[in-house]
Design a protein around this motif. Sequence first.
Motif, PDB file in Angstrom:
ATOM      1  N   ARG A  38       0.823  -1.211   0.000  1.00  0.00           N
ATOM      2  CA  ARG A  38       0.000   0.000   0.000  1.00  0.00           C
ATOM      3  C   ARG A  38       0.855   1.258   0.000  1.00  0.00           C
ATOM      4  O   ARG A  38       0.360   2.340  -0.279  1.00  0.00           O
ATOM      5  N   ALA A  39       2.140   1.136   0.316  1.00  0.00           N
ATOM      6  CA  ALA A  39       3.028   2.290   0.398  1.00  0.00           C
ATOM      7  C   ALA A  39       3.600   2.689  -0.959  1.00  0.00           C
ATOM      8  O   ALA A  39       4.102   3.785  -1.105  1.00  0.00           O
ATOM      9  N   ILE A  40       3.549   1.804  -1.943  1.00  0.00           N
ATOM     10  CA  ILE A  40       4.141   2.104  -3.246  1.00  0.00           C
ATOM     11  C   ILE A  40       3.303   3.179  -3.943  1.00  0.00           C
ATOM     12  O   ILE A  40       2.098   3.040  -4.090  1.00  0.00           O
ATOM     13  N   PRO A  41       3.957   4.271  -4.369  1.00  0.00           N
ATOM     14  CA  PRO A  41       3.219   5.377  -4.981  1.00  0.00           C
ATOM     15  C   PRO A  41       2.454   4.982  -6.248  1.00  0.00           C
ATOM     16  O   PRO A  41       2.900   4.128  -7.021  1.00  0.00           O
ATOM     17  N   ALA A  42       1.333   5.636  -6.451  1.00  0.00           N
ATOM     18  CA  ALA A  42       0.478   5.379  -7.619  1.00  0.00           C
ATOM     19  C   ALA A  42       1.198   5.678  -8.928  1.00  0.00           C
ATOM     20  O   ALA A  42       0.901   5.058  -9.951  1.00  0.00           O
ATOM     21  N   GLU A  43       2.171   6.617  -8.903  1.00  0.00           N
ATOM     22  CA  GLU A  43       2.924   6.913 -10.127  1.00  0.00           C
ATOM     23  C   GLU A  43       3.672   5.679 -10.627  1.00  0.00           C
ATOM     24  O   GLU A  43       3.978   5.576 -11.815  1.00  0.00           O
ATOM     25  N   LEU A  44       3.957   4.734  -9.739  1.00  0.00           N
ATOM     26  CA  LEU A  44       4.599   3.481 -10.142  1.00  0.00           C
ATOM     27  C   LEU A  44       3.572   2.385 -10.399  1.00  0.00           C
ATOM     28  O   LEU A  44       3.641   1.693 -11.417  1.00  0.00           O
ATOM     29  N   THR A  45       2.620   2.220  -9.488  1.00  0.00           N
ATOM     30  CA  THR A  45       1.666   1.115  -9.635  1.00  0.00           C
ATOM     31  C   THR A  45       0.750   1.287 -10.850  1.00  0.00           C
ATOM     32  O   THR A  45       0.224   0.307 -11.358  1.00  0.00           O
ATOM     33  N   ALA A  46       0.567   2.503 -11.335  1.00  0.00           N
ATOM     34  CA  ALA A  46      -0.301   2.738 -12.497  1.00  0.00           C
ATOM     35  C   ALA A  46       0.374   2.379 -13.817  1.00  0.00           C
ATOM     36  O   ALA A  46      -0.311   2.222 -14.833  1.00  0.00           O
ATOM     37  N   ARG A  47       1.685   2.221 -13.817  1.00  0.00           N
ATOM     38  CA  ARG A  47       2.406   1.912 -15.052  1.00  0.00           C
ATOM     39  C   ARG A  47       2.553   0.388 -15.207  1.00  0.00           C
ATOM     40  O   ARG A  47       2.979  -0.278 -14.274  1.00  0.00           O
ATOM     41  N   PRO A  48       2.274  -0.152 -16.400  1.00  0.00           N
ATOM     42  CA  PRO A  48       2.375  -1.605 -16.612  1.00  0.00           C
ATOM     43  C   PRO A  48       3.808  -2.047 -16.900  1.00  0.00           C
ATOM     44  O   PRO A  48       4.106  -2.630 -17.943  1.00  0.00           O
ATOM     45  N   ARG A  49       4.688  -1.788 -15.953  1.00  0.00           N
ATOM     46  CA  ARG A  49       6.110  -2.095 -16.141  1.00  0.00           C
ATOM     47  C   ARG A  49       6.649  -2.893 -14.958  1.00  0.00           C
ATOM     48  O   ARG A  49       7.755  -2.668 -14.492  1.00  0.00           O
ATOM     49  N   TRP A  50       5.874  -3.845 -14.511  1.00  0.00           N
ATOM     50  CA  TRP A  50       6.246  -4.641 -13.356  1.00  0.00           C
ATOM     51  C   TRP A  50       6.714  -6.024 -13.764  1.00  0.00           C
ATOM     52  O   TRP A  50       6.211  -6.602 -14.710  1.00  0.00           O
ATOM     53  N   VAL A  51       7.689  -6.509 -13.032  1.00  0.00           N
ATOM     54  CA  VAL A  51       8.187  -7.869 -13.185  1.00  0.00           C
ATOM     55  C   VAL A  51       8.269  -8.487 -11.797  1.00  0.00           C
ATOM     56  O   VAL A  51       8.103  -7.801 -10.786  1.00  0.00           O
ATOM     57  N   ARG A  52       8.510  -9.745 -11.755  1.00  0.00           N
ATOM     58  CA  ARG A  52       8.864 -10.416 -10.509  1.00  0.00           C
ATOM     59  C   ARG A  52      10.390 -10.520 -10.503  1.00  0.00           C
ATOM     60  O   ARG A  52      11.041 -10.258 -11.514  1.00  0.00           O
ATOM     61  N   ARG A  53      10.966 -10.898  -9.378  1.00  0.00           N
ATOM     62  CA  ARG A  53      12.415 -11.070  -9.309  1.00  0.00           C
ATOM     63  C   ARG A  53      12.730 -12.260  -8.421  1.00  0.00           C
ATOM     64  O   ARG A  53      11.968 -12.598  -7.527  1.00  0.00           O
ATOM     65  N   THR A  54      13.852 -12.887  -8.705  1.00  0.00           N
ATOM     66  CA  THR A  54      14.295 -13.982  -7.864  1.00  0.00           C
ATOM     67  C   THR A  54      15.010 -13.404  -6.641  1.00  0.00           C
ATOM     68  O   THR A  54      15.267 -12.200  -6.568  1.00  0.00           O
TER      69      THR A  54
END
Length: 195
Positions: A38-54
Amino acid sequence: MPTTPRCEHCDEPMPITARRHARFCKPACRAAAHRAARAIPAELTARPRWVRRTARKVPVTVGGDVASSTDPASWSTYRDAAKSTAGAGLGFVLNGDGVVCLDLDHCLDHEGAIAGWARNMLDAVNGSTWVEVSQGGDGLHVWGFGALPHGRRITVGGGSVELYGTGRYIAVTGRTFGGTPQRLGDLQHVIDSVV
Protein backbone atom coordinates in the motif's frame (compact mmCIF):
# COMPACT_ATOMS: atom_id res chain seq x y z
CA MET A 1 19.63 -28.08 -8.72
CA PRO A 2 16.46 -26.38 -7.37
CA THR A 3 16.88 -23.26 -5.29
CA THR A 4 15.46 -22.98 -1.79
CA PRO A 5 12.26 -20.90 -1.81
CA ARG A 6 12.64 -17.64 0.10
CA CYS A 7 10.21 -15.36 1.90
CA GLU A 8 9.06 -12.52 -0.32
CA HIS A 9 9.26 -10.04 2.56
CA CYS A 10 12.33 -10.91 4.69
CA ASP A 11 14.21 -13.04 2.11
CA GLU A 12 14.80 -15.80 4.66
CA PRO A 13 14.48 -19.45 3.54
CA MET A 14 10.91 -20.75 3.68
CA PRO A 15 10.18 -23.28 6.42
CA ILE A 16 10.08 -26.91 5.32
CA THR A 17 6.42 -27.05 6.37
CA ALA A 18 5.39 -24.17 4.06
CA ARG A 19 2.93 -24.87 1.28
CA ARG A 20 4.40 -25.14 -2.19
CA HIS A 21 3.07 -21.75 -3.37
CA ALA A 22 3.56 -19.88 -0.08
CA ARG A 23 5.06 -16.43 -0.48
CA PHE A 24 5.82 -15.59 3.16
CA CYS A 25 7.59 -17.51 5.92
CA LYS A 26 5.22 -16.42 8.70
CA PRO A 27 2.04 -14.35 9.21
CA ALA A 28 4.03 -11.30 10.37
CA CYS A 29 5.89 -11.20 7.05
CA ARG A 30 2.62 -11.55 5.10
CA ALA A 31 1.08 -8.63 7.03
CA ALA A 32 4.20 -6.47 6.62
CA ALA A 33 4.33 -7.17 2.88
CA HIS A 34 0.68 -6.16 2.43
CA ARG A 35 1.28 -2.93 4.37
CA ALA A 36 4.33 -2.25 2.19
CA ALA A 37 2.35 -2.80 -1.01
CA ARG A 38 0.00 0.00 0.00
CA ALA A 39 3.03 2.29 0.40
CA ILE A 40 4.14 2.10 -3.25
CA PRO A 41 3.22 5.38 -4.98
CA ALA A 42 0.48 5.38 -7.62
CA GLU A 43 2.92 6.91 -10.13
CA LEU A 44 4.60 3.48 -10.14
CA THR A 45 1.67 1.11 -9.63
CA ALA A 46 -0.30 2.74 -12.50
CA ARG A 47 2.41 1.91 -15.05
CA PRO A 48 2.37 -1.61 -16.61
CA ARG A 49 6.11 -2.10 -16.14
CA TRP A 50 6.25 -4.64 -13.36
CA VAL A 51 8.19 -7.87 -13.19
CA ARG A 52 8.86 -10.42 -10.51
CA ARG A 53 12.41 -11.07 -9.31
CA THR A 54 14.29 -13.98 -7.86
CA ALA A 55 16.12 -13.82 -4.53
CA ARG A 56 19.26 -13.12 -6.57
CA LYS A 57 17.54 -10.20 -8.33
CA VAL A 58 17.05 -11.88 -11.71
CA PRO A 59 13.91 -10.42 -13.34
CA VAL A 60 11.19 -12.94 -14.19
CA THR A 61 7.72 -12.66 -15.69
CA VAL A 62 4.58 -13.26 -13.67
CA GLY A 63 4.66 -16.77 -15.15
CA GLY A 64 8.22 -17.42 -14.00
CA ASP A 65 10.09 -17.09 -17.31
CA VAL A 66 13.11 -14.82 -17.59
CA ALA A 67 12.05 -11.18 -18.09
CA SER A 68 13.92 -8.36 -19.78
CA SER A 69 14.25 -4.72 -18.80
CA THR A 70 14.05 -3.82 -22.50
CA ASP A 71 11.20 -6.10 -23.65
CA PRO A 72 7.74 -4.75 -22.76
CA ALA A 73 6.19 -8.13 -23.65
CA SER A 74 7.78 -9.55 -20.47
CA TRP A 75 6.32 -6.86 -18.17
CA SER A 76 2.92 -6.79 -16.50
CA THR A 77 0.62 -4.64 -14.44
CA TYR A 78 1.31 -4.08 -10.77
CA ARG A 79 -1.82 -6.00 -9.86
CA ASP A 80 -0.77 -9.09 -11.83
CA ALA A 81 2.81 -8.92 -10.52
CA ALA A 82 1.64 -8.55 -6.92
CA LYS A 83 -0.67 -11.57 -7.27
CA SER A 84 2.00 -13.77 -8.86
CA THR A 85 3.92 -16.32 -6.80
CA ALA A 86 6.84 -16.45 -9.26
CA GLY A 87 10.21 -15.51 -7.84
CA ALA A 88 10.78 -13.84 -4.48
CA GLY A 89 9.48 -10.30 -4.95
CA LEU A 90 8.63 -7.36 -7.20
CA GLY A 91 10.61 -5.21 -9.61
CA PHE A 92 9.82 -2.07 -11.61
CA VAL A 93 11.24 -1.42 -15.09
CA LEU A 94 12.62 2.02 -15.97
CA ASN A 95 11.98 2.81 -19.64
CA GLY A 96 13.05 6.44 -20.11
CA ASP A 97 9.63 8.04 -19.53
CA GLY A 98 10.99 10.29 -16.76
CA VAL A 99 10.72 7.95 -13.76
CA VAL A 100 14.19 7.59 -12.23
CA CYS A 101 15.73 5.82 -9.27
CA LEU A 102 18.80 6.81 -7.28
CA ASP A 103 20.20 3.70 -5.60
CA LEU A 104 22.21 4.60 -2.49
CA ASP A 105 24.25 1.46 -1.83
CA HIS A 106 25.23 0.32 1.67
CA CYS A 107 24.25 3.58 3.39
CA LEU A 108 22.42 2.12 6.41
CA ASP A 109 24.17 0.35 9.25
CA HIS A 110 22.69 -2.64 11.10
CA GLU A 111 20.86 -0.27 13.47
CA GLY A 112 19.36 1.78 10.63
CA ALA A 113 21.63 4.83 11.05
CA ILE A 114 22.29 6.57 7.74
CA ALA A 115 25.80 7.45 6.48
CA GLY A 116 26.63 11.15 6.20
CA TRP A 117 27.05 11.12 2.42
CA ALA A 118 23.58 9.58 2.01
CA ARG A 119 22.07 12.00 4.54
CA ASN A 120 23.36 14.86 2.33
CA MET A 121 21.60 13.33 -0.69
CA LEU A 122 18.35 12.98 1.27
CA ASP A 123 18.68 16.56 2.54
CA ALA A 124 18.90 17.69 -1.12
CA VAL A 125 15.67 15.78 -1.85
CA ASN A 126 14.13 17.60 1.13
CA GLY A 127 11.33 15.11 1.79
CA SER A 128 9.74 15.71 -1.61
CA THR A 129 9.70 12.16 -2.93
CA TRP A 130 9.30 8.51 -1.96
CA VAL A 131 12.31 6.67 -0.54
CA GLU A 132 12.31 2.93 0.21
CA VAL A 133 14.73 0.58 1.93
CA SER A 134 16.41 -1.75 -0.56
CA GLN A 135 16.01 -5.53 -0.62
CA GLY A 136 19.26 -6.09 1.30
CA GLY A 137 18.12 -3.71 4.05
CA ASP A 138 21.30 -1.62 4.00
CA GLY A 139 20.57 0.68 1.04
CA LEU A 140 17.95 3.16 -0.10
CA HIS A 141 16.08 3.74 -3.37
CA VAL A 142 15.13 7.37 -4.00
CA TRP A 143 12.32 7.37 -6.59
CA GLY A 144 11.26 10.43 -8.58
CA PHE A 145 11.14 12.21 -11.90
CA GLY A 146 14.02 13.53 -13.96
CA ALA A 147 15.97 13.31 -17.21
CA LEU A 148 18.69 10.68 -17.10
CA PRO A 149 19.49 9.22 -20.52
CA HIS A 150 22.20 6.81 -19.30
CA GLY A 151 22.69 4.95 -16.04
CA ARG A 152 25.73 5.84 -13.98
CA ARG A 153 27.57 4.78 -10.86
CA ILE A 154 29.11 7.69 -8.99
CA THR A 155 31.13 7.94 -5.80
CA VAL A 156 29.71 10.69 -3.60
CA GLY A 157 31.37 11.55 -0.30
CA GLY A 158 32.74 8.03 0.16
CA GLY A 159 29.55 6.24 -0.86
CA SER A 160 28.27 4.70 -4.07
CA VAL A 161 25.21 6.04 -5.89
CA GLU A 162 23.73 4.40 -8.97
CA LEU A 163 21.44 6.58 -11.08
CA TYR A 164 19.02 4.91 -13.50
CA GLY A 165 16.27 6.10 -15.80
CA THR A 166 16.08 3.56 -18.61
CA GLY A 167 16.95 0.01 -19.59
CA ARG A 168 17.05 -1.30 -16.01
CA TYR A 169 14.74 -2.76 -13.45
CA ILE A 170 14.84 -2.04 -9.73
CA ALA A 171 13.82 -4.51 -7.01
CA VAL A 172 10.94 -2.87 -5.13
CA THR A 173 10.34 -3.63 -1.45
CA GLY A 174 7.67 -1.06 -0.58
CA ARG A 175 9.37 -0.49 2.80
CA THR A 176 9.10 3.29 3.07
CA PHE A 177 12.10 4.96 4.68
CA GLY A 178 11.23 7.37 7.46
CA GLY A 179 8.31 9.64 6.80
CA THR A 180 8.84 10.14 3.09
CA PRO A 181 5.67 10.83 1.07
CA GLN A 182 3.91 8.23 -1.05
CA ARG A 183 4.44 10.21 -4.23
CA LEU A 184 7.25 10.87 -6.69
CA GLY A 185 8.87 14.30 -6.70
CA ASP A 186 11.25 16.14 -9.03
CA LEU A 187 14.84 14.87 -8.70
CA GLN A 188 16.42 16.82 -11.58
CA HIS A 189 18.28 19.22 -9.29
CA VAL A 190 19.81 16.28 -7.40
CA ILE A 191 20.74 14.48 -10.64
CA ASP A 192 22.36 17.65 -12.01
CA SER A 193 24.36 18.17 -8.83
CA VAL A 194 25.91 14.69 -8.81
CA VAL A 195 26.34 13.98 -12.54
